[in-house]
Design a protein around this motif. Structure first.
Motif, PDB file in Angstrom:
ATOM      1  N   GLY A  31       0.800  -1.216   0.000  1.00  0.00           N
ATOM      2  CA  GLY A  31       0.000   0.000   0.000  1.00  0.00           C
ATOM      3  C   GLY A  31       0.834   1.268   0.000  1.00  0.00           C
ATOM      4  N   VAL A  32       2.096   1.153   0.454  1.00  0.00           N
ATOM      5  CA  VAL A  32       2.995   2.313   0.429  1.00  0.00           C
ATOM      6  C   VAL A  32       3.175   2.806  -1.010  1.00  0.00           C
ATOM      7  N   ILE A  33       3.257   1.869  -1.940  1.00  0.00           N
ATOM      8  CA  ILE A  33       3.449   2.234  -3.355  1.00  0.00           C
ATOM      9  C   ILE A  33       2.253   3.034  -3.857  1.00  0.00           C
ATOM     10  N   PHE A  34       1.023   2.541  -3.550  1.00  0.00           N
ATOM     11  CA  PHE A  34      -0.177   3.245  -4.009  1.00  0.00           C
ATOM     12  C   PHE A  34      -0.246   4.633  -3.381  1.00  0.00           C
ATOM     13  N   HIS A  35       0.129   4.737  -2.122  1.00  0.00           N
ATOM     14  CA  HIS A  35       0.111   6.026  -1.428  1.00  0.00           C
ATOM     15  C   HIS A  35       1.107   6.992  -2.067  1.00  0.00           C
ATOM     16  N   MET A  36       2.302   6.490  -2.389  1.00  0.00           N
ATOM     17  CA  MET A  36       3.324   7.353  -2.988  1.00  0.00           C
ATOM     18  C   MET A  36       2.898   7.839  -4.373  1.00  0.00           C
ATOM     19  N   VAL A  37       2.176   6.985  -5.118  1.00  0.00           N
ATOM     20  CA  VAL A  37       1.698   7.380  -6.446  1.00  0.00           C
ATOM     21  C   VAL A  37       0.508   8.321  -6.339  1.00  0.00           C
ATOM     22  N   ASP A  38      -0.500   7.904  -5.580  1.00  0.00           N
ATOM     23  CA  ASP A  38      -1.768   8.643  -5.554  1.00  0.00           C
ATOM     24  C   ASP A  38      -1.708   9.920  -4.729  1.00  0.00           C
ATOM     25  N   GLN A  39      -0.998   9.885  -3.616  1.00  0.00           N
ATOM     26  CA  GLN A  39      -1.021  11.018  -2.693  1.00  0.00           C
ATOM     27  C   GLN A  39       0.233  11.899  -2.767  1.00  0.00           C
ATOM     28  N   LEU A  40       1.374  11.297  -3.123  1.00  0.00           N
ATOM     29  CA  LEU A  40       2.630  12.055  -3.096  1.00  0.00           C
ATOM     30  C   LEU A  40       3.177  12.385  -4.478  1.00  0.00           C
ATOM     31  N   GLY A  41       2.568  11.820  -5.521  1.00  0.00           N
ATOM     32  CA  GLY A  41       2.929  12.200  -6.881  1.00  0.00           C
ATOM     33  C   GLY A  41       4.167  11.544  -7.455  1.00  0.00           C
ATOM     34  N   TYR A  42       4.655  10.461  -6.836  1.00  0.00           N
ATOM     35  CA  TYR A  42       5.814   9.761  -7.376  1.00  0.00           C
ATOM     36  C   TYR A  42       5.419   8.942  -8.606  1.00  0.00           C
ATOM     37  N   SER A  43       6.341   8.804  -9.540  1.00  0.00           N
ATOM     38  CA  SER A  43       6.131   7.895 -10.673  1.00  0.00           C
ATOM     39  C   SER A  43       6.575   6.491 -10.281  1.00  0.00           C
ATOM     40  N   ILE A  44       6.114   5.497 -11.040  1.00  0.00           N
ATOM     41  CA  ILE A  44       6.525   4.113 -10.770  1.00  0.00           C
ATOM     42  C   ILE A  44       8.030   3.968 -10.924  1.00  0.00           C
ATOM     43  N   GLY A  45       8.610   4.646 -11.894  1.00  0.00           N
ATOM     44  CA  GLY A  45      10.055   4.584 -12.083  1.00  0.00           C
ATOM     45  C   GLY A  45      10.818   5.146 -10.898  1.00  0.00           C
ATOM     46  N   GLU A  46      10.320   6.244 -10.340  1.00  0.00           N
ATOM     47  CA  GLU A  46      10.963   6.837  -9.165  1.00  0.00           C
ATOM     48  C   GLU A  46      10.874   5.908  -7.967  1.00  0.00           C
ATOM     49  N   ILE A  47       9.713   5.280  -7.791  1.00  0.00           N
ATOM     50  CA  ILE A  47       9.535   4.353  -6.665  1.00  0.00           C
ATOM     51  C   ILE A  47      10.442   3.142  -6.815  1.00  0.00           C
ATOM     52  N   ASN A  48      10.548   2.639  -8.030  1.00  0.00           N
ATOM     53  CA  ASN A  48      11.442   1.506  -8.293  1.00  0.00           C
ATOM     54  C   ASN A  48      12.873   1.857  -7.909  1.00  0.00           C
ATOM     55  N   ASP A  49      13.297   3.059  -8.261  1.00  0.00           N
ATOM     56  CA  ASP A  49      14.653   3.504  -7.936  1.00  0.00           C
ATOM     57  C   ASP A  49      14.827   3.666  -6.423  1.00  0.00           C
ATOM     58  N   ILE A  50      13.825   4.228  -5.743  1.00  0.00           N
ATOM     59  CA  ILE A  50      13.896   4.418  -4.294  1.00  0.00           C
ATOM     60  C   ILE A  50      13.990   3.079  -3.581  1.00  0.00           C
ATOM     61  N   PHE A  51      13.119   2.139  -3.942  1.00  0.00           N
ATOM     62  CA  PHE A  51      13.059   0.847  -3.245  1.00  0.00           C
ATOM     63  C   PHE A  51      14.310   0.009  -3.480  1.00  0.00           C
ATOM     64  N   ASN A  52      14.893   0.109  -4.690  1.00  0.00           N
ATOM     65  CA  ASN A  52      16.039  -0.733  -5.032  1.00  0.00           C
ATOM     66  C   ASN A  52      17.390  -0.099  -4.764  1.00  0.00           C
ATOM     67  N   LYS A  53      17.481   1.226  -4.883  1.00  0.00           N
ATOM     68  CA  LYS A  53      18.796   1.875  -4.857  1.00  0.00           C
ATOM     69  C   LYS A  53      18.984   2.911  -3.753  1.00  0.00           C
ATOM     70  N   GLN A  54      17.897   3.327  -3.093  1.00  0.00           N
ATOM     71  CA  GLN A  54      18.026   4.401  -2.109  1.00  0.00           C
ATOM     72  C   GLN A  54      17.557   3.999  -0.714  1.00  0.00           C
ATOM     73  N   SER A  55      17.230   2.747  -0.523  1.00  0.00           N
ATOM     74  CA  SER A  55      16.634   2.308   0.738  1.00  0.00           C
ATOM     75  C   SER A  55      17.613   1.478   1.559  1.00  0.00           C
ATOM     76  N   GLY A  56      17.098   0.607   2.419  1.00  0.00           N
ATOM     77  CA  GLY A  56      17.940  -0.275   3.212  1.00  0.00           C
ATOM     78  C   GLY A  56      18.869   0.491   4.146  1.00  0.00           C
ATOM     79  N   LEU A  57      20.065  -0.047   4.350  1.00  0.00           N
ATOM     80  CA  LEU A  57      21.049   0.603   5.221  1.00  0.00           C
ATOM     81  C   LEU A  57      21.341   2.032   4.771  1.00  0.00           C
TER      82      LEU A  57
END
Length: 397
Positions: A246-272
């Protein structure tokens, strides 16, 4: 075969990792890494007889040139004629491949088709195969799949709670990765436990920039934390691990992120990296913790807690527990991470021995818990040797 050595190739999008290995003994005759391919700073590093040398790549600076530079080194060391085959690490084999295979056009086409499940990895792996087929045209090429070891998982473990037709029609399911690593260390653990592999029940934690936990029952994978992609599961170096979808839907619908941006955040900007706001390198995080950096301490505590929680949950998949295995760059070398994880597993009978734990790093293997209770071992992985061994066995057959 009179020439038994195997050349092992692991191609990334901008790198080529390679080894020349004697498959029976595991003796490493040459290893190295070509990195920054496509960049003006592209270079290739060789390790031979304990010495390291690095040279720059010129002209195209691509996978082809890197492997040609490798051939020059093989010729200079008189190793070329000792190689009997090239074994390739392939990240995603889907449901089609539960064992290594000789690469022919059908297999190459399947690897290309499976790139939709691992686009960054499989395409690079296929590039390595194509380049080696041109350069080593007289040698057989084999594919050893990261997902193969996990093909013994039952449907109860690998299916998602989604409409069943998504699995039937689009192969959406958990596949798991790091299979060659979990396979190798579980075989080593059987020796530590003085058991045959088919009687061994362990939980293996491969901890590096990418991380996965695997439940191994009677020597076979029955559950693992990585899923359709290498994003699911525990928190990693730059990957988020499990997150409420649901975080993904919230980021798209409420925060205006694109799917590409979310993919980059989850894979390359998260974790440690994302939580610490400092680095994805566990060594850097630990140094910052020592200096009182609270954000780094939070990142490390989250990392260790989620791994401990995953290990504990996989007890549900096993009839008994012979031990817990730590492997991978962090698992093999960070006594602090292992200590933090094991101290949260006292309910499953693990009793950490701090002295053993602190002494077992940097290539050492052994038990890091007391002689009573459930064992925990550090076992350095050797995925390249697995690829070499399985390639040689396949050719013998």
């Amino acid at each position: 075969m009179s020439n038994k050595n195997i050349l092992v190739i692991n191609c990334g999008s901008s790198s080529v990792k390679f080894s020349v290995i004697e498959p029976n003994s595991g003796d490493l005759l040459l290893s190295g890494l070509a990195e920054r391919l496509g960049d003006n700073e592209a270079c290739i590093t060789f390790k031979h007889d304990g010495e390291k040398s690095t040279v720059g790549l010129c002209d195209k600076k691509d996978h082809s040139e890197a492997i040609r530079a490798l051939v020059e080194k093989l010729n200079a060391l008189a190793l070329t004629n000792t190689i009997s085959a090239v074994g390739h690490r392939i990240v995603h084999g889907g449901e089609r491949y539960a064992a290594p295979c000789i690469v022919d056009q059908t297999v190459a086409n399947a690897i290309a088709d499976l790139a939709k499940l691992a686009p960054l990895h499989n395409r690079a792996n296929l590039t390595g195969i194509e380049v080696c087929q041109n350069i080593f045209s007289d040698l057989p090429q084999t594919a050893v799949f990261d997902t193969a070891f996990h093909q013994t998982m039952p449907k109860t473990a690998f299916l998602y709670g989604l409409p069943y037709e998504l699995y039937q029609e689009h192969a959406i399911r958990r596949y798991g990765f790091h299979g060659t690593s979990h396979y190798f260390v579980s075989r080593q653990a059987a020796e530590f436990a003085n058991k045959s592999v088919d009687q061994l029940n362990v939980i293996s934690a491969h901890l590096g920039n990418g991380c996965s936990v695997c439940a191994i029952k009677n020597g076979q994978s029955v559950d693992t934390s990585l899923g359709l992609t290498p994003l699911e599961g525990v928190m990693m170096g730059t990957r988020s691990g499990d997150v409420d979808p649901g975080v993904i839907f919230h980021m798209v619908d409420q925060l205006g992120y694109s799917i590409g941006e979310i993919n980059d955040i989850f894979n390359k900007q998260s974790g440690l990296l994302g939580v610490s706001q400092l680095s994805n390198d566990c060594r850097t995080i630990e140094e910052a913790v020592d200096k009182g950096n609270e954000q780094a301490a939070l990142a490390l505590d989250m990392f260790c807690y989620r791994i401990a929680k995953s290990i504990a949950s996989y007890c549900a998949a096993l009839p008994s527990l012979d031990g817990v295995i730590f492997t991978g760059g962090i698992g093999e070398n960070s006594a602090l991470v292992r200590s933090k994880i094991l101290k949260q597993l006292h309910l499953i009978g693990v009793q950490l021995d701090e002295s053993r734990n602190n002494d077992t790093c940097f290539g050492k293997s052994g038990r890091i818990t007391s002689d009573q209770g459930v064992a925990a071992w550090v076992i350095p992985t050797n995925e390249e040797w697995v690829i070499a061994k399985q390639t040689y066995q396949l050719l013998q057959e």
